[in-house]
Design an enzyme around this catalytic site. Structure first.
Site, PDB file in Angstrom:
ATOM      1  N   HIS A 466       0.816  -1.213   0.000  1.00  0.00           N
ATOM      2  CA  HIS A 466       0.000   0.000   0.000  1.00  0.00           C
ATOM      3  C   HIS A 466       0.854   1.269   0.000  1.00  0.00           C
ATOM      4  O   HIS A 466       0.599   2.180   0.786  1.00  0.00           O
ATOM      5  CB  HIS A 466      -0.911   0.025   1.236  1.00  0.00           C
ATOM      6  CG  HIS A 466      -1.865  -1.109   1.326  1.00  0.00           C
ATOM      7  ND1 HIS A 466      -2.465  -1.491   2.521  1.00  0.00           N
ATOM      8  CD2 HIS A 466      -2.343  -1.969   0.387  1.00  0.00           C
ATOM      9  CE1 HIS A 466      -3.253  -2.525   2.303  1.00  0.00           C
ATOM     10  NE2 HIS A 466      -3.207  -2.837   1.026  1.00  0.00           N
ATOM     11  N   PRO A 467       1.844   1.392  -0.871  1.00  0.00           N
ATOM     12  CA  PRO A 467       2.660   2.617  -0.858  1.00  0.00           C
ATOM     13  C   PRO A 467       1.861   3.824  -1.340  1.00  0.00           C
ATOM     14  O   PRO A 467       1.109   3.739  -2.316  1.00  0.00           O
ATOM     15  CB  PRO A 467       3.801   2.289  -1.818  1.00  0.00           C
ATOM     16  CG  PRO A 467       3.226   1.272  -2.759  1.00  0.00           C
ATOM     17  CD  PRO A 467       2.290   0.453  -1.923  1.00  0.00           C
TER      18      PRO A 467
END
Length: 527
Positions: A466-467
Site C-alpha cells: 500500500h505505498p
C-alpha cells in the site's frame, strides 16, 4: 534507437492502473481525444482473472517486482514490493479487498488545507464508482462500473477467525465501509461472478471501442515535455523506438506512488540538488517530489492446520474444472478472506491496527510456504509515523528507482506492531481455533518475551503493498500537487493516483485510489 511520432491528443494519461482506467473512461465519455500509455502488457494472463491465483502473478511479467533498499530496522532486509505492470495495474494482481478507510482519514486531509477532500465530499465518489451487490444505501452505490461483492464460498477457517475475534472482545462488523470500522468480519471484494473485477475490467475494456480513446501497451514513458512551465506532451519508448505525443490540454500522471515521482524527476521536476547529481536538467525545484513515502507494514503468524480444510489443493483438477465451468469453489477465494480493525493504543480514539486472515500458509509473500495445511493472521499499523522516499538511481528511465520506506524509524510504529502481534496470538489461541490449531511456524510458542516478538517483526514483517504519498497534495513547501491535483508551478500537468495522499488511508488503498480518480475527473472536466 529511432524516434517517431508527433500525434496529438487532448489528454495523455500515463499508466493504466486503477486511476488511469477511471480517467480514460470518464474523460473520453466527454468527447475528448484520450491516449493511455501503459508500460506493461495487456491483462491476458489467465491467473489475473482467478482470484485465488493472485500470488502466482508475483515476480511475473505483469509485476514490476520492486525491491526496497535494505531496511536497518528490519535486520537490513530488502523488502519485496509487487506492483501491477499490465492493464488494471495493481488492481489486476492484488487481493481484491474493498476497503475505503475511515471517515477521519479524509477529514484530516481537509484539515491539512485540502478543500473538497473531507469525508462528506468524497463519499459520493466512492458511491459513484461502485456497483455493490448488497444494494444501494446511505454508504453504497449500485450504478458504478466497479463490482463489489461478498465472497461466494468463504472458508470455514475464516468463519472461525470471526468467531475468535468476538471471543477476545471484538465486535462483529458486517460492513467496514459504513462509517464505523471497528470489529471483525468478511471483507467485500472487487469480484464479479467469481472472477476478479479489476479497474481495467470495470472502466477501460468496456469503452475501448470509442473512436476517441486509444490505449497503448508496452509503452514506457521516459519524460514529460514542457514549453516553459506548461506540459505539452510526453516521450515514450515502444518496441525500441522513441515516440513523441502532444497533449493539447493536459498530461496526467497515473503511474503510481513509485513511478509518478520517478517520472517527474526524470523530467526535471523535483529536488534540484538530487536531479543535478544525476545530470538531469532542472525544470522546477520541487523538493517534495518522492518524499513522504508511507506504506503498511504487516507482521504475520502462521500455524499448521490439523484439519484438511485450507486452500491447500485449491488448484486440484476438480477445483479447476469447477471454477472454469461454474466459477465456483475455492479458486474464487481472495485468500485474505476476513479481517478487522481495532485499537491497541489507549490514546487512539479510532482503530490503529488492521487484521488480515487467510486459510492457507503465507510465509514471505507465499514464496516460502511449508508443505501441507496451514493458516495465517497478520496485523499492520494503520497510520505509521515513519516516512521514506523515492529517489532516482540514474537518469535511465528503464532503471528502477531507489525505494527507501524507512520502516519503523519514527514514533510508535514498532510498539503498535508489537501490540498487534500479541493480539494476533490471543485471537489464534482462543477456543474457536482449538480444533484446527497445530504448531506455530515462527517464532514458535516458546518465544513469549517482547524482545523475541520484536525480533520476529524485524525478521519477517513485510509490505502489504500500500505505498502512498510521494506526490502529496497540499499547500506547504513539501506539497507536489494542489487540492485539484495540479502540479505546483505548472499548467497542464496533474498527478492522479495514490501518490497524492498526504497521509495513508486506514486500510487497503485500491478503493481510495479509484475514488481519487473519480473526483479528479470532475476537476479536469470542469477546468
Amino acid at each position: 534507437m529511432s524516434t517517431t511520432g508527433g500525434d496529438s491528443y487532448d489528454y495523455v494519461i500515463v499508466g493504466a492502473g486503477s486511476a488511469g482506467c477511471v480517467l480514460a473512461n470518464r474523460l473520453s465519455a466527454d468527447d475528448n481525444d484520450v491516449l493511455v500509455l501503459e508500460a506493461g502488457t495487456p491483462d491476458e494472463k489467465r491467473e489475473i482473472g482467478i482470484p485465488a491465483a493472485f500470488s502466482d502473478l508475483f515476480n511475473s511479467e505483469v509485476d514490476w517486482a520492486f525491491d526496497t533498499e535494505p531496511q536497518p530496522e528490519l535486520n537490513s532486509r530488502e523488502c519485496y514490493w509487487p506492483r501491477g505492470k499490465t492493464l488494471g495495474g495493481s488492481s489486476s494482481i492484488n487481493a481484491m479487498i474493498y476497503a475505503r478507510g475511515q471517515p477521519a482519514d479524509y477529514d484530516h486531509w481537509a484539515d491539512l488545507g485540502n478543500d473538497g477532500w473531507a469525508y462528506d465530499d468524497v463519499l459520493p465518489y466512492f458511491k459513484r464508482a461502485e456497483h455493490n451487490e448488497r444494494g444501494p444505501s446511505e454508504y453504497h452505490g449500485t450504478d458504478g462500473p466497479r463490482n463489489v461483492a461478498d465472497l461466494q464460498q468463504p472458508n470455514e477457517l475464516s468463519e472461525a477467525f470471526i468467531e475468535a475475534g468476538q471471543t477476545v472482545g471484538l465486535p462483529h462488523n458486517e460492513d467496514f465501509n459504513a462509517g464505523e470500522q471497528s470489529g471483525v468480519g468478511f471483507y467485500q471484494v472487487t469480484q464479479k461472478d467469481g472472477q476478479r473485477h479489476s479497474a481495467a475490467d470495470a472502466y477501460l475494456k468496456p469503452v475501448l471501442g470509442r473512436s476517441n480513446l486509444t490505449a497503448t501497451t508496452g509503452a514506457q514513458v521516459s519524460q514529460v515535455r514542457f514549453d516553459g512551465r506548461t506540459a505539452v506532451g510526453v516521450d515514450y519508448v515502444k518496441d525500441g523506438s522513441t515516440e513523441t505525443v502532444d497533449a493539447a490540454e493536459e498530461v496526467i500522471l497515473c503511474a503510481g506512488t513509485i513511478n509518478s515521482p520517478q517520472l517527474l524527476m526524470l523530467s526535471g521536476v523535483g529536488p534540484a540538488e538530487h536531479l543535478a547529481a544525476h545530470d538531469v536538467s532542472v525544470v522546477h525545484d520541487l523538493p517534495g517530489v518522492g518524499k513522504n513515502l508511507q506504506d503498511h507494514l504487516q507482521v504475520k503468524l502462521n500455524y499448521a492446520c490439523e484439519k484438511s480444510v485450507t486452500l491447500e489443493g485449491a488448484d486440484s483438477l476438480w477445483n479447476v474444472l469447477n471454477y472454469l465451468l461454474l466459477k465456483r469453489g475455492p479458486l474464487t477465494s481472495n485468500v485474505a478472506e476476513a479481517g478487522g480493525f481495532t485499537s491497541v493504543s489507549e490514546e487512539s480514539d479510532r482503530p490503529d491496527i488492521q487484521f488480515h486472515f487467510g486459510p492457507s500458509y503465507s510465509v514471505n509473500h507465499g514464496f516460502d510456504n511449508p508443505d501441507g495445511h496451514g493458516f495465517w493472521l497478520g496485523a499492520l499499523c494503520l497510520r505509521p509515523e515513519s516516512r521514506g522516499e523515492i529517489r532516482l538511481q540514474s537518469a535511465d528511465p528503464t532503471a528502477d528507482p531507489v525505494i527507501d520506506p524507512q520502516y519503523l524509524t519514527e514514533g510508535d510504529d514498532l510498539e503498535t506492531l508489537l501490540d498487534g502481534l500479541k493480539l494476533v496470538r490471543e485471537i489464534l489461541g482462543s477456543g474457536p481455533f482449538d480444533e484446527y490449531r497445530g504448531e506455530e511456524v515462527a517464532p514458535g510458542t516458546d518465544v513469549q518475551s517482547d524482545e523475541g516478538l520484536i525480533e520476529h517483526i524485524r525478521e519477517t514483517a513485510e509490505s502489504l503493498y500500500h505505498p502512498v504519498g510521494t506526490c502529496k497534495m497540499g499547500d506547504d513547501e513539501m506539497a507536489v500537487v494542489d487540492d485539484r491535483l495540479a502540479v505546483h508551478g505548472f499548467d497542464g500537468l496533474r498527478v492522479v493516483d495514490a501518490s497524492i495522499m498526504p497521509t495513508i488511508t486506514s486500510g487497503n488503498t485500491d478503493a481510495p485510489t479509484t475514488m481519487i480518480a473519480e473526483k479528479a475527473a470532475d476537476y479536469i472536466l470542469d477546468a
